[in-house]
Every structure is written in C-alpha cells, then in structure tokens.
Scaffold this motif. Structure first.
Motif, short mmCIF file in Angstrom:
data_model
loop_
_atom_site.label_atom_id
_atom_site.label_comp_id
_atom_site.label_asym_id
_atom_site.label_seq_id
_atom_site.Cartn_x
_atom_site.Cartn_y
_atom_site.Cartn_z
N THR A 62 0.83 -1.21 0.00
CA THR A 62 0.00 0.00 0.00
C THR A 62 0.86 1.26 0.00
OG1 THR A 62 -1.81 -1.13 1.15
CG2 THR A 62 -1.79 1.27 1.26
N LEU A 63 1.92 1.27 0.81
CA LEU A 63 2.82 2.43 0.84
C LEU A 63 3.44 2.68 -0.53
CD1 LEU A 63 4.75 1.98 4.22
CD2 LEU A 63 2.98 3.66 3.72
N LEU A 64 3.89 1.61 -1.18
CA LEU A 64 4.51 1.76 -2.50
C LEU A 64 3.53 2.29 -3.52
CD1 LEU A 64 6.67 -1.50 -2.65
CD2 LEU A 64 7.52 0.84 -2.46
N ARG A 65 2.29 1.82 -3.47
CA ARG A 65 1.29 2.30 -4.42
C ARG A 65 0.97 3.77 -4.20
NH1 ARG A 65 -2.41 -3.20 -4.25
NH2 ARG A 65 -1.38 -4.23 -6.01
N ILE A 66 0.83 4.16 -2.94
CA ILE A 66 0.55 5.57 -2.65
C ILE A 66 1.71 6.44 -3.10
CG2 ILE A 66 0.25 7.23 -0.77
CD1 ILE A 66 -1.32 5.08 0.74
N SER A 67 2.94 6.00 -2.80
CA SER A 67 4.12 6.76 -3.20
C SER A 67 4.20 6.89 -4.71
CB SER A 67 5.38 6.08 -2.65
OG SER A 67 6.55 6.73 -3.10
N HIS A 68 3.92 5.80 -5.41
CA HIS A 68 3.95 5.78 -6.88
C HIS A 68 2.96 6.80 -7.45
CE1 HIS A 68 4.05 4.17 -10.96
NE2 HIS A 68 2.74 3.97 -10.91
N HIS A 105 -3.16 20.07 -21.20
CA HIS A 105 -4.43 19.58 -20.67
C HIS A 105 -4.34 18.10 -20.31
CE1 HIS A 105 -6.93 22.88 -22.94
NE2 HIS A 105 -5.98 23.38 -22.18
N TRP A 106 -3.61 17.35 -21.13
CA TRP A 106 -3.49 15.92 -20.90
C TRP A 106 -2.78 15.62 -19.59
CZ3 TRP A 106 -6.73 13.30 -23.61
CH2 TRP A 106 -7.10 13.74 -24.89
N GLN A 107 -1.79 16.42 -19.28
CA GLN A 107 -1.06 16.17 -18.03
C GLN A 107 -1.85 16.64 -16.82
OE1 GLN A 107 3.05 17.53 -19.61
NE2 GLN A 107 3.49 15.76 -18.33
N SER A 108 -2.69 17.65 -16.99
CA SER A 108 -3.61 18.02 -15.91
C SER A 108 -4.60 16.89 -15.66
CB SER A 108 -4.35 19.32 -16.24
OG SER A 108 -3.48 20.43 -16.21
N ARG A 109 -5.08 16.26 -16.74
CA ARG A 109 -5.94 15.10 -16.59
C ARG A 109 -5.24 14.00 -15.80
NH1 ARG A 109 -10.27 13.77 -19.91
NH2 ARG A 109 -11.00 15.38 -21.35
N ALA A 110 -3.98 13.74 -16.16
CA ALA A 110 -3.22 12.68 -15.50
C ALA A 110 -3.00 12.99 -14.03
CB ALA A 110 -1.87 12.48 -16.21
N ALA A 111 -2.77 14.27 -13.70
CA ALA A 111 -2.58 14.66 -12.30
C ALA A 111 -3.86 14.44 -11.51
CB ALA A 111 -2.15 16.13 -12.22
N VAL A 112 -5.00 14.81 -12.10
CA VAL A 112 -6.29 14.59 -11.44
C VAL A 112 -6.54 13.10 -11.22
CG1 VAL A 112 -8.80 14.77 -11.70
CG2 VAL A 112 -7.36 16.73 -12.24
N GLN A 113 -6.23 12.28 -12.22
CA GLN A 113 -6.45 10.84 -12.10
C GLN A 113 -5.58 10.24 -11.00
OE1 GLN A 113 -8.91 8.97 -13.71
NE2 GLN A 113 -8.27 7.66 -11.99
N ALA A 114 -4.33 10.67 -10.91
CA ALA A 114 -3.45 10.18 -9.84
C ALA A 114 -4.02 10.56 -8.48
CB ALA A 114 -2.04 10.75 -10.01
N LEU A 115 -4.53 11.78 -8.37
CA LEU A 115 -5.13 12.25 -7.12
C LEU A 115 -6.34 11.40 -6.75
CD1 LEU A 115 -4.83 14.74 -5.10
CD2 LEU A 115 -6.73 15.73 -6.39
N LEU A 116 -7.20 11.11 -7.74
CA LEU A 116 -8.38 10.30 -7.49
C LEU A 116 -8.01 8.88 -7.08
CD1 LEU A 116 -10.68 11.45 -10.44
CD2 LEU A 116 -10.88 12.07 -8.03
N ASP A 117 -6.95 8.34 -7.66
CA ASP A 117 -6.51 6.99 -7.30
C ASP A 117 -6.01 6.95 -5.85
OD1 ASP A 117 -7.14 6.02 -9.79
OD2 ASP A 117 -5.09 6.08 -10.56
N ILE A 118 -5.31 8.01 -5.43
CA ILE A 118 -4.85 8.09 -4.04
C ILE A 118 -6.04 8.12 -3.10
CG2 ILE A 118 -3.63 9.49 -2.33
CD1 ILE A 118 -1.89 10.52 -4.72
#
Length: 258
Positions: free
Chosen positions: A20-26, A40-53
């Motif tokens: 779990t720690l490794l996934r959160i860090s990733h 815009h694509w990288q803003s999308r990717a940042a939002v998706q990473a945030l939602l996954d966390i």
C-alpha cells in the motif's frame, strides 16, 4: 561488485502494508510529475493520480495503519540507538520526524482524504473514470471547462487538493525512506537466472530491492513471503513470450526491514 552503470531498480513488497505504501508513493510521484506541466493531458493525468490516491485512502483505515507503522519504526530505531557506528544526529532527527508525524495523524479527526471524497466536482470525474473515454467533454462539461482555465489556476487548484492529503504523502515518504535505508546492497549471483533465499524468522523483511544494469537486457520477477523469496531473471527480447535466462546473472540485492 563495482558500481552499476545506468542501474535499473526492481522493488517487491513482502506484505500488504508495504504494498500500500509503495502504491501511494507511486501515485504521488505521478501527481508531482504532471502537476507543473501546462498540457491539458497532463492536468488530466494529475487529477487521475489524485483520485486513485483518494480511492486507496477510502478502502481502509489508513490513518491507524500509518500511526501503527510509525510507532513500530520508532521502537525499532530506539533499540539500535546505543549500537556503535549509529549516526546519533541523524537518528535523533528521524525520531523527531516520527514523533511530529504521529502527533499530526493523531490530531486529524476525520478519515484521511474525506474532504476530497465529498468534493462533488472530483466525484463527478471519479464516477466517469472507469468508463472507457468516460471523461470526454460531453460527459463532463465542467471538467472540460476546468481543463481550459489558465495553467496557473489549474496548478493552484491541484496544489490545494494535494494539500488536503499532504500528511499522507509526508508520512509515506518518511516510512519508505527509513525502510529503504535500513540495509545496503550486496552482490549476489543467480545460477541460470534463478535466485532463492530463506529469511530469518526473527527479522521481518518488508521489501526486496534488486538492481541490474539497464544494458543487461534482463528484468527481475520477484515473488515471496515472510519465509523466503525467489528472483527469476527474464530475457526481454521476446515481449510476448519472455523466458528465464540461462546465463549466470550478477546483481545487487537489498533486503529491507526495520
């Protein structure tokens, strides 16, 4: 063994808490990478990473697990405080960091990431994210509008959302930093691309690290549990049908535990 050139690092957790720690860090690394970019694509990717966390934080009581791990780290470090060769200044700093982080977690009254889970805008994106192409503008016009705001405004908003869970990022970085620095790399040889090692029952190993030179054209498949682990070195020339190499492989190994 001489210092590897262009090293390629493979990490494998031996228990669920380290996984779990490794996934959160990733995911935080992904977020940090995409955050400053204007696309815009990288803003999308940042939002998706945030939602996954946020999704990970909602699956279990991560706060209590982090507090427990910090306390375990503190007790382990205090036991080695009198050992010769210990950097007392560095040890004192780490123990202070642990105490500070534990206090902040104790003082957090709500579940970590709760405010982001209640954010209607982020929720609307999260609900469409599992659908292939589900975040297109006709599904999420408000998201489309946000993506077309000036880059500085998007960065400020992303940073505000990240601030809501920054304590998770700091605690994860601290715990993984202690774990990864708990041992040193040692040279090992794998006969015909296979290596296996039993683990000391009195020392719980949490993480395996394997380092190879990138130009070896091999990758490491690691599996294991609290009793033993094994490494298979695979040849990557055939992507559809990788095979275990038949050569002897010299690599660096670190077993991480506190």
């Amino acid at each position: 063994m001489p210092e590897l050139q262009n090293p390629l690092l493979f990490e494998h957790p031996l228990n669920e808490r380290t996984r779990t720690l490794l996934r959160i860090s990733h995911l935080f690394e992904q977020f940090e990478y995409h955050l400053p970019a204007s696309s815009h694509w990288q803003s999308r990717a940042a939002v998706q990473a945030l939602l996954d966390i946020v999704s990970i934080l909602g699956r279990a009581d991560i706060k209590q697990e982090l507090i427990k791990q910090l306390e375990q780290q503190k007790q382990s470090l205090e036991r080695i405080a009198d050992n010769p060769g210990v950097d007392q200044i560095r040890l004192r700093q780490v123990l202070e960091d642990i105490s500070r982080m534990s206090e902040r977690l104790f003082n957090t009254t709500s579940q970590l990431g709760n405010s982001l889970r209640k954010n209607e805008f982020l929720n609307s994106i999260a609900q469409r994210a599992p659908i292939p192409g589900g975040s297109f503008e006709f599904d999420l016009p408000q998201f489309h509008y946000w993506l077309n705001l000036p880059h500085t405004e998007r960065v400020m908003q992303l940073d505000d959302w990240r601030h809501e869970i920054s304590l998770v990022q700091e605690t994860t970085d601290l715990l993984l930093g202690i774990l990864r620095n708990s041992n040193v790399f040692r040279s090992r040889n794998a006969s015909e691309g296979f290596f296996q090692q039993s683990l000391d029952r009195n020392r719980q190993v949490d993480l395996i690290q394997v380092m190879l030179p990138a130009e070896s054209f091999l990758y490491a498949e690691i599996s294991g549990n609290k009793h033993r682990f094994c490494i298979r070195f695979m040849e990557s020339t055939q992507w559809e049908q990788p095979e275990q190499t038949g050569q002897e492989v010299t690599f660096k190994l670190k077993t991480c535990a506190i």
